[in-house]
Enzyme design. Structure first.
Site, PDB file in Angstrom:
ATOM      1  N   HIS A   1      26.928 -50.848 -81.732  1.00  0.00           N
ATOM      2  CA  HIS A   1      27.773 -49.711 -82.070  1.00  0.00           C
ATOM      3  C   HIS A   1      27.777 -49.536 -83.593  1.00  0.00           C
ATOM      4  O   HIS A   1      27.556 -50.491 -84.342  1.00  0.00           O
ATOM      5  CB  HIS A   1      29.213 -49.943 -81.605  1.00  0.00           C
TER       6      HIS A   1
ATOM      7  N   CYS B   1      24.736 -49.531 -76.068  1.00  0.00           N
ATOM      8  CA  CYS B   1      25.543 -50.483 -75.299  1.00  0.00           C
ATOM      9  C   CYS B   1      25.441 -50.185 -73.800  1.00  0.00           C
ATOM     10  O   CYS B   1      24.390 -50.375 -73.210  1.00  0.00           O
ATOM     11  CB  CYS B   1      26.978 -50.498 -75.798  1.00  0.00           C
TER      12      CYS B   1
END
Length: 506
Positions: free
Chosen positions: A424, A340
């Site tokens: 994630h 991310c």
């Protein structure tokens, strides 16, 4: 069962153990066939999760839902605050970002947010047998009481009995409990019905007189003395819990001669740091935090995790002298994984007029990608494949990555020994994690072989069961159930403890 059954778990301080006790009560009730749901009206955390329908909630509430054996949903955490680098926080309401505010601006929004929180709580109480609510911070923050939506403000508005958790390991637990009660108004005190002493070490016989005196002084019983559970290692809610997430190793795995060393860069605005939990539970994998270049020197894998402030934390990375160390690793063919925000940093450029409003910023240039921040937050639960293994994850980001080369890696990019993805939770997929670690070991020249039967899901379930055991074995469950079933004690049944808070009727 009546729809009125609910309980609020408050704490004398942050990190007293509210999340753990809430999850433990949820698992204890679920084991008995009670349909139970967790709830936290307002959560301030950078560790979040995406529900099946694309809503963002606190990771702790997702963990508590798993403890309750139910699917997490937005109603379980209607208000989520995500602090940024500029002293402002993003307000996530019912799973969607609605504003960026400062502390005083947010205070003015609280009456409306309390209404929404109460609506969500009422909805959960209609659909579940019991709702176990978690407070935020301390209920005795008297400067915030008039606009409180998570502690006594919620308890009085929704008629909730309250138990207060105190951390005896940090010292002063009796003073903290007595003082918490004394600072509350008479009306707020009426809702406080009992105590939990948490993180106890030692001989319970030495503690017993103190528990009796606390009962005599406050008129409220101690409902449980919960022992310290080393290595509990649950999903942390905030950075106070980071030391329990990593900095541990289980020793070399049975199939290899080497330990695999993983260094995770500890950004100031670190988010979703639970991504590395699955690495830390692998036998033979040593995971530790890193903030200096020398701490990367002997790492076999460096992880750049998520962050709420990509541009600001990239500047911090450079100030700490980590950029040359990362570039030297990449040039030497040593593994780097960006997730991310960490993936965004690996790009050639970052254009941000949304989060930092810094405009065009040079990235680390380790991947052939460019990032542009969009106004709309991406919230998704992607499914894909890597190394021939099925991978499920979740996405929470404003940055949109344009890829112009390299190999595709979980909707991200890979070049040589550098991987990047917006996903994630990918490392929680056992088959994928094993294959990635196998390649990391090969690139790093380590004789490390991942254990073939490590199950992250099973490890998480075992830890949640330990929480259920904690309540079942160390709490007065009969008294706890009577409190849940009976609700707020009748007026006059519990003593009022002077001097009381300003504005009380003491």
């Amino acid at each position: 069962m009546s729809t009125s059954k609910a309980l609020l778990v408050a704490g004398t301080t942050s990190d007293a153990g509210k999340s753990v006790v809430t999850a433990g009560i949820c698992r204890w009730l679920a084991r008995q066939g009670v349909r139970v749901a967790p709830f936290k009206a307002q959560n301030m955390s950078l560790n979040s999760f995406v529900t099946a329908d694309g809503a963002e909630i606190g990771r702790a509430q997702a963990m508590q839902a798993q403890a309750a054996r139910v699917e997490p949903e937005a109603a379980m955490n209607p208000v989520l605050l995500k602090p940024g680098a500029d002293g402002r926080s993003q307000v996530v309401l019912l799973g969607r970002p609605v504003a960026e505010v400062g502390a005083l601006d947010y205070r003015e929004r609280k009456p409306v947010l309390l209404e929404r929180a109460l609506e969500c709580l009422a909805d959960l109480r209609r659909r579940y047998d019991v709702v176990v609510c978690e407070g935020a911070g301390s209920p005795a923050e008297i400067n915030l009481r008039d606009r409180d939506i998570a502690n006594m403000g919620l308890a009085t508005a929704a008629a909730l009995p309250v138990v207060v958790v105190g951390d005896i390991d940090r010292g002063g637990v009796f003073a903290a409990m007595y003082g918490t009660l004394a600072l509350l108004s008479a009306e707020d005190q009426r809702h406080v019905a009992g105590w939990f002493v948490n993180k106890f070490r030692g001989d319970a016989r030495l503690l017993a007189p103190g528990l009796e005196m606390l009962h005599e002084l406050t008129g409220r019983p101690v409902l449980g003395t919960l022992p310290m559970l080393p290595g509990l290692w649950l999903d942390a809610e905030d950075s106070l819990d980071l030391s329990t997430v990593v900095d541990r190793a289980d020793g070399p795995g049975p199939l290899g001669a080497d330990v695999l060393r993983v260094a995770v860069v500890r950004f100031p605005r670190l988010s979703n740091f639970t991504d590395v939990d699955a690495l830390a539970q692998e036998p033979g994998v040593l995971v530790r935090w890193a903030t200096r270049p020398e701490e990367l020197a002997d790492a076999d894998l460096v992880v750049l995790p998520g962050t709420r402030a990509t541009v600001a934390d990239l500047a911090w990375l450079r100030e700490r002298g980590l950029e040359p160390a990362l570039k030297a690793r990449a040039a030497a063919g040593l593994p780097i994984l960006g997730v991310c925000g960490g993936y965004q940093m690996l790009a050639r450029s970052i254009e941000d007029e949304v989060e930092s409003r810094a405009g065009l910023v040079d990235g680390l240039g380790l991947l052939p990608t460019d990032v542009r921040f969009g106004a709309e937050k991406v919230l998704a639960r992607p499914v894909g494949e890597a190394y021939g293994q099925r991978v499920e994850g979740y996405e929470i980001h404003h940055g949109i990555v344009a890829v112009e080369g390299g190999e595709t890696f979980l909707d991200g990019c890979r070049v040589g020994s550098v991987w990047g993805t917006t996903w994630h939770g990918a490392l929680e997929n056992d088959g994928f994690r094993r294959e990635l670690l196998r390649e990391v070991a090969e690139l790093a020249g380590r004789a490390f072989v991942p254990a073939p039967d490590t199950s992250f899901a099973a490890a998480r379930e075992a830890r949640l069961d330990r929480l259920g055991d904690l309540i079942e074995e160390h709490a007065d469950t009969d008294a706890l159930w009577k409190l849940i079933e009976g609700g707020v004690p009748a007026a006059g049944t519990l003593p009022f403890l002077p001097p009381g808070a300003p504005g009380s009727d003491a």
